[in-house]
Write an enzyme that holds these catalytic residues in place. Structure first.
Site: not given
Length: 336
Positions: A109, A210
């Site tokens: 992440k 996105k």
């Protein structure tokens, strides 16, 4: 899990190199590549397996462990069915990486990047390329230094998969990395099987497209502790549109080509997800893990401030997500 259906053209856009030594037949075509994949979650596990299937020597770089083989369970009809099981070296300390590698795929992440710097330093060499396969924008800024900017290949990830447990990835549909069209992207396309890497001429638009979806879907599912069905509520749907309209305005100011009706079309698309569909930020909240809010809404607010674009809705939601990031886990019904 991504919230974009496999049939959506945005997932598949980009130039695909033909098979061959300079195309996407795999690492064996141009010599065996040594690839270090940092992070063995759904993204890292899936693309590590794909690189290994294409002939690369893959090293899984993890701080934890608990598994000695990697299993990709193709669970959905779009995934083709079946199980792929691979025995790949699992490296738990950067000192054991064994020196520079050809490629580093950073699949953590975004907020976990600082903890991954040891892997980057250990694997860097004169010709090492670093693929930053993370959400958000400003991929190069996260890793430079120590990575030279011309060695960074940012990637937009479209993958419908979940990590069932360490070493086991449940793959439901599609798996595509969009990267900038250029020599570095062409080089990396030879590491994965045909079609897994899409070379896009306008990467800024790909990344902001996105982020447009993630800014609302991830944030609101995490805030409500509910799946994407929560966006069907008229009040939550209006909130999602406000977030996405601000994101789109910032994106355009930053040079991305985002259509005027993109927020409305994105909300409609999100409303057609199967029952129970969620987001990565929702799963992190339910598990009591830190959230990726800073790389998503934080990026919108910061970029908007720099470019003089107001983001009042995003700015209100951001500190609430920051507070949730440090809160205890909640159950599926929202109970602490």
């Amino acid at each position: 899990m991504d919230v974009v259906p496999a049939r959506d053209a945005a997932v598949l856009q980009g130039r695909v190199l033909p098979p061959g030594p300079s195309g996407t037949r795999g690492a064996a075509a141009a010599g065996r590549r040594r690839v270090a994949v940092v992070g063995a979650g759904a993204v890292g596990g899936y693309f590590a397996a794909r690189a290994a299937e294409a002939g690369a020597e893959v090293l899984l770089c993890v701080r934890g462990g608990g598994f000695d083989r990697l299993r990709i369970v193709r669970a959905g009809p779009a995934a083709g069915g079946g199980v792929t099981e691979l025995r790949l070296p699992v490296v738990r300390d950067p000192a054991d990486l064994g020196g520079p590698v050809d490629w580093i795929v950073l699949a953590t992440k975004a907020h976990q990047t600082p903890a991954a710097m040891g892997w980057l330093r250990a694997g860097l060499g004169a010709g090492t390329g670093v693929v930053v396969a993370q959400n958000g924008i400003d991929h190069a800024e996260r890793v430079s230094p120590p990575v030279p900017r011309d060695a960074v290949l940012p990637a937009v990830v479209y993958l419908n998969a979940e990590l069932e447990r360490p070493g086991v990835v449940r793959h439901l549909a599609y798996g595509v990395l969009q990267v900038p069209d250029g020599p570095l992207g062409e080089r990396f396309a030879g590491v994965l099987p045909p079609g897994d890497v899409r070379l896009v001429p306008d990467f800024a638009t790909a990344a902001w497209s996105k982020l447009l979806s993630n800014s609302a879907a991830n944030s609101l599912t995490a805030l409500t502790a509910r799946g994407l069905e929560v966006l069907a509520r008229p009040d939550v749907g209006e909130l999602a549109l406000a977030v996405m309209r601000e994101t789109a305005s910032v994106a355009r100011a930053a040079g991305a080509r985002i259509a005027a009706d993109a927020p409305e079309r994105t909300l409609a698309r999100l409303g057609h997800q199967p029952p129970g569909a969620g987001t990565s930020m929702l799963r992190d909240r339910l598990a009591g893990r830190p959230l990726e809010h800073d790389a998503l809404l934080g990026a919108v607010v910061r970029t908007g401030g720099r470019l003089g674009v107001p983001t009042p809705t995003c700015a209100v939601l951001l500190p609430v997500l920051a507070a949730l990031s440090a809160s205890p886990a909640v159950g599926p019904g929202g109970t602490p």
